[in-house]
Write an enzyme that holds these catalytic residues in place. Structure first.
Site: not given
Ligand code: ZN
Length: 552
Positions: A191, A364
């Site tokens: 990510d 994130h």
């Molecule tokens: Zn997500």
């Protein structure tokens, strides 16, 4: 021996539409099927999905769709891919809860095989052995994946941050990730959404002090707008409401739906009697009430915007209210959020956003989270995924400059590229042109690319209609051509535009060979082309031209 192929269909170099095909010999699995959100200039289109037609040539190879978590940008395209390729779906309990609602809306629920999987469960699909590993993120029951393949192990992080103290559930399972690292991992697909941000991403708990302050100071109603999927955040609001003796009224379809699913599956802990209906809320004192609402992005149809501009179920934002925007601004929504904030101030309410107090944290991984993940998994290759190009690039730079990876071991790929791994090398061997499919929000229908193009053309250059009436026997004009222009600049009658256009059409008709005159569709096309050429020369515009030929 075959090579392993990784083919992103979306989500690499863009926000949203996350979808990755993983192929070995005759087997292919698809990781995530996300929606995207087109820029404002795509007329009347709210969402898009990857162009799954690309997968047609692998139809017999696709064995499953694996969902890492339930965000729309990972799950929103599920109905559209399943309509084309009806294969089993594997996902966590909560993700399945969200997926089932979606499939129900598309009337697909009874036709699809869904497997609920637990953390640490291993599923074997042909040459792939997939372990589902607990990840922490802004919603619950999320997975990273470790996929053993004949050429080596791939770890796909899903969306994650390293949260050691989530509000709900267990922290990220770094121990399992480390055990794969010790065994040897070929590639980490990781990510990149927050890869431009230094430091660590705060825990979901980090917003609690700001909320406590806000609730202490608030003398009237508190209205909290958050993403309906931010389950940890919803729990925090419920807990603090309870602590401050306030009842909670949940407003907005997606918020109500998600609270219901999360409650049913035991992810939310809602004290008896805490929730009240809209009707009940109206008879409760202002300082004993919280509204938990949708619309943190200024969406005009969502609860908060409606409360701020007109009324939502008889409720309006009023003087004395404290409105908390507990969400980040999704790129592209800046203007609508700014407009919303203006409307709330106009009504005399106080508004608190991320910039003023810590009422939101990202879900994130920031750079130091990326360090923790990469050092746990210790992959040979790092492949940044999930993010716009600048984020992927910064992810690469960070891994190179701070984690000692060589240039050739950090692989930048784009949507449609085929990354082949043979255990030793990682090479992009092909590039497919994979587009996106636009979806009509109201009817769940795919919108043809041509339709979007036409809408854009109509918006910029308008429309010109042409009606030509011919004598059926002689093929001669019965009357001058009727030309009407709408939304086309430079087409007013004063400059002779219509007269000149009529002349062009008449000339084109007289030059048309007999064969074309006998075939109305050919004749229409000739008139359209001639008129288009004339208009473009006169005005520079390319309107949509609608020719009609009548015979009398
Ligand atoms: Zn997500």
């Amino acid at each position: 021996m075959s090579n392993l192929e990784l083919i992103p269909l979306g989500g690499v170099g863009e926000f949203g539409m996350n979808c990755m095909a993983v192929r070995y010999a005759d087997d292919m699995i698809i990781i995530d099927a996300g929606m995207g959100f087109p820029e404002e200039s795509v007329y009347g289109v709210d969402v898009c999905v990857p162009d799954f037609d690309f997968l047609e040539e692998y139809r017999d190879s696709i064995t499953a769709i694996i969902l890492t978590h339930g965000h729309e940008d990972h799950l929103g395209a599920l109905p559209y891919i399943l309509k084309k390729f009806n294969v089993p779906v594997y996902a966590s309990h909560f993700t399945v809860g969200l997926a089932e609602r979606k499939l129900e809306e598309h009337d697909l629920l009874d036709d699809v095989l869904i497997h609920r999987v637990e953390p640490r469960q291993v599923v074997e699909l042909g040459p792939f052995k997939i372990e589902f590993i607990r990840a922490s993120h802004s919603l619950v029951d999320c997975f990273s994946l470790a996929i053993r393949t004949p050429v080596g192990t791939i770890v796909h992080t899903g969306d994650y941050k390293v949260d050691e103290t989530p509000v709900i559930g267990e922290p990220i399972d770094l121990r399992t990730l480390r055990s794969y690292g010790q065994e040897g991992v070929l590639a980490l697909l990781s990510d990149s959404t927050n890869a431009t941000v230094p430091g660590r991403t705060p825990s979901e708990r980090a917003v609690i002090p700001a909320f406590e302050e806000i609730f202490t100071e608030a003398t009237g109603r508190v209205v909290v707008a958050a993403f309906a999927s931010s389950i940890h955040r919803l729990q925090i609001v419920l807990d603090i409401a309870q602590q401050f003796n306030r009842k909670v009224c949940v407003l907005g379809r997606s918020m109500q739906k998600n609270v219901e699913i999360a409650d049913e599956l035991g992810f939310l802990d809602i004290p008896e009697g805490l929730l009240v209906s809209v009707g009940e809320s109206k008879s409760i004192n202002d300082d004993e009430l919280v509204y938990l609402v949708t619309g943190s992005q200024g969406e005009p149809r969502a609860a908060l915007s409606q409360m701020a501009t007109q009324a939502y179920k008889g409720l309006t934002i009023e003087e004395g209210d404290t409105v908390v925007l507990s969400a980040r601004i999704i790129p592209g929504n800046e203007r609508s959020i700014s407009r919303l904030i203006g409307c709330i101030y106009k009504r005399g309410a106080n508004i608190i956003e991320e910039k003023r107090r810590m009422v939101h944290v990202s879900g994130h991984a920031s750079q130091e989270d990326i360090r923790i993940m990469t050092e746990a998994v210790r992959p040979k290759f790092v492949v940044p995924i999930h993010g716009e190009y600048r984020m992927l690039f910064r992810h690469k730079e960070f891994v190179k400059n701070h984690l000692g990876y060589a240039e050739e071991n950090v692989i930048m790929i784009e949507n449609g590229e085929v990354l082949e791994l043979d255990g030793e090398r990682a090479t992009v061997t092909a590039k497919h042109d994979i587009g996106r499919t636009f979806i009509d929000d109201s009817g769940f229908e795919e919108i043809a690319r041509e339709t979007v193009r036409e809408r854009r053309q109509l918006a910029y250059d308008g429309v010109v209609s042409l009606v030509v009436t011919l004598n059926a026997e002689t093929g001669e004009l019965e009357a001058p051509p009727e030309i009407t222009a709408r939304g086309l600049t430079g087409s007013d009658s004063s400059n002779g535009f219509i007269k000149n256009a009529q002349r062009v059409v008449t000339e084109a008709l007289s030059k048309a060979p007999r064969a074309e005159r006998d075939d109305i569709s050919l004749l229409k096309e000739r008139l359209r082309v001639e008129l288009k050429r004339f208009i473009q020369k006169q005005t520079g515009a390319k309107p949509v031209i609608l020719p009609v030929v009548l015979e009398v």
